[in-house]
Motif scaffolding. Structure first.
Motif, short mmCIF file in Angstrom:
data_model
loop_
_atom_site.label_atom_id
_atom_site.label_comp_id
_atom_site.label_asym_id
_atom_site.label_seq_id
_atom_site.Cartn_x
_atom_site.Cartn_y
_atom_site.Cartn_z
N THR A 154 29.93 40.63 4.49
CA THR A 154 29.16 41.86 4.23
C THR A 154 29.89 42.78 3.25
O THR A 154 29.25 43.60 2.60
CB THR A 154 28.89 42.65 5.53
N SER A 155 31.22 42.67 3.13
CA SER A 155 31.91 43.60 2.22
C SER A 155 32.20 42.99 0.84
O SER A 155 31.93 43.61 -0.18
CB SER A 155 33.19 44.13 2.85
N ALA A 160 33.42 36.27 13.62
CA ALA A 160 33.16 37.69 13.32
C ALA A 160 33.87 38.11 12.04
O ALA A 160 33.32 38.88 11.23
CB ALA A 160 33.62 38.56 14.50
N GLN A 174 32.03 39.63 8.83
CA GLN A 174 32.43 40.96 8.37
C GLN A 174 32.83 40.92 6.89
O GLN A 174 32.41 41.77 6.09
CB GLN A 174 33.59 41.43 9.27
N GLN A 175 33.61 39.91 6.52
CA GLN A 175 34.04 39.79 5.12
C GLN A 175 32.83 39.54 4.22
O GLN A 175 32.75 40.08 3.11
CB GLN A 175 35.07 38.67 4.99
#
Ligand code: PLP
Length: 448
Positions: free
Chosen positions: A89-90, A82, A86-87
């Protein structure tokens, strides 16, 4: 050639490839490490979870190799997956010159478990370049050239790291200069005719001292040691050896580098293998278990003293992907999961309560096991034709044993005449019992 490539492309795009499709695709296109290519027949791995992996044909295996002894947190840990997602996507990449929150957090998390004198982390892409850069730091810090390492060791596949390596992989790659090798403690096959751990320590330290003196102490920049040599046989140092090396380094102004690439991050049942010894190194290298290899990463943990050398002076080294954000995110999540789930404690308990007694019981039953050694989830069974002569079993025996283990659903780690029993640090007692039963059955099925 072109026709067979077209057929294989069809196999590659099939929605549900079989093991045969995947292996054919691999053999036609992939060039493998450390191998003559023609005879290779790799195992196809499709997926994994925790201590288990599976292929494309419905077979599952207990992964008691941890791949290359790196999946300390097991396969597909949800928190780490996860964090990578998450990283991604940013911010999926960022140059090393910029400050980045997740990179800084990863370095701080690593330092929070490192010896107190450690101040900074230099990130690399893996273990070899970690050692490469540690050697460079030691040379620049001391103004000296030579690096002493052990014959029984592996430090990675780049210029100085492979020349520092002790095994066969060094021989055809010795283009870096300034490398000297010594024998370290290995009581079962002592190079020093020792009869006790104390003798082995004293004699190995005497040998090291004499080599330093003979090479000229003013020319020696570093002693580079795996805290517990891994691929070379899980050679837990005899009591006092590492402390004695530290004293010699202090006496002669030599930098002590501990390579924790394989032994670190829970493998030995401690955060770092060095925690079990009374020793403070100047540089520590890491990779593998820091994030279980979900994204390639490694690095050098740097003492305050060596970090200060580069306060005013330029450090002449760097990598495009140093501190890559996907790797950094996986490091942070992995270390948090280790803390939250007491994964290091689990490795220690599995070692003392299950693996050690279970493997010693196996040795009682099977005379082919000459020695059991290790700690945590880092164990070796040394297999011999005869317990008196300690002659290693032949490579052909190990090949057959590997097949017996795979047929019973265990993916083993085999090195020379040894089985390395190296499951993930998250392995359960039930999985260990299952694995012990498979080792037992496979050894029972074997004849010398
Ligand atoms: N050091 C040790 C002790 C290792 O076991 C390894 C790899 O097995 C390395 C260094 C090299 O690491 P990498 O393959 O990530 O370059």
């Amino acid at each position: 050639m072109v026709a067979s490539r077209a057929i294989l492309d069809a196999a590659a795009t099939r929605a549900n490839p079989s093991n045969a499709d995947v292996v054919a695709l691999d053999r036609a296109n992939v060039f493998h490490s450390w191998s003559a290519q023609k005879s290779l027949n790799p195992l196809a791995i499709a997926g994994g979870s925790g201590s288990t992996v599976w292929d494309h044909d419905g077979n599952t295996f207990l992964d008691f190799s941890s791949q290359l002894v790196n999946t300390n947190i097991g396969h597909q840990h949800p928190k780490v997956i996860a964090a990578i997602a998450q990283q991604a996507t940013s911010l999926a990449t960022v140059a090393p010159a910029h400050a980045n929150h997740v990179r800084g957090t990863a370095a701080a998390k690593i330092l929070s478990h490192a010896p107190a004198n450690m101040e900074k982390v230099f990130f690399t892409n893996g273990g070899a370049d970690a050692n490469e850069n540690a050697i460079r730091m030691a040379r620049l810090h001391t103004g000296r050239d030579k690096v002493i390492s052990r014959y029984r060791s592996y430090h990675g596949n780049t210029g100085a790291a492979i020349a520092a390596t002790g095994d066969w992989r060094r021989i055809s790659n010795e283009y870096a200069r300034g490398h000297v090798h010594v024998f370290g403690p290995y009581l079962y096959r002592s190079e020093f005719w020792s009869q006790s751990p104390q003798q082995e320590t004293e004699r190995a330290l005497h040998h090291l001292r004499r080599v330093i003196q003979a090479e000229g102490p003013q020319t020696v920049a570093a002693v580079l040691l795996e805290t517990v040599p891994g691929t070379a046989g899980i050679l837990v140092p005899t009591p006092g050896y590492l402390e004695g090396v530290r004293a010699l380094c202090d006496e002669y102004g030599i930098v002590m580098i501990l390579d924790e690439v394989m032994a670190g991050f829970g493998r030995t049942g401690d955060w770092f293998a060095l925690d079990a010894f009374n020793v403070t190194p100047d540089l520590v290298t890491f990779a593998k278990g820091v994030n279980s290899g979900y994204v390639p990463v490694g690095g050098v943990i740097i003492s305050d003293e060596i970090a200060a050398t580069f306060d005013e002076r330029v450090f002449p080294g760097g990598l495009t992907y140093s501190g890559h954000p996907l790797a950094a995110a996986s490091v942070v999540a992995s270390i948090e999961a280790f803390e939250e789930e007491d994964i290091v404690g689990n490795a220690a308990r599995i070692g003392s309560d299950h693996l050690e007694p279970g493997l010693r019981a196996l040795a009682e039953k099977h005379s082919v096991i000459g020695e059991v050694r290790g700690r945590g989830v880092f164990w070796a069974l040394e297999l011999v034709q005869d317990r008196t002569t300690r002659t290693p079993v032949a490579p052909e025996y190990m090949g057959r044993l590997k097949i017996e283990l795979l047929q019973r659903g265990l993916l083993p780690f085999i090195a020379d005449n040894r089985i390395h029993v190296v499951p993930p640090a998250v392995v359960t007692a039930e999985e260990v019992e299952q694995a012990l039963s498979i080792y037992d059955q496979a050894l029972t099925a074997m004849t010398i």
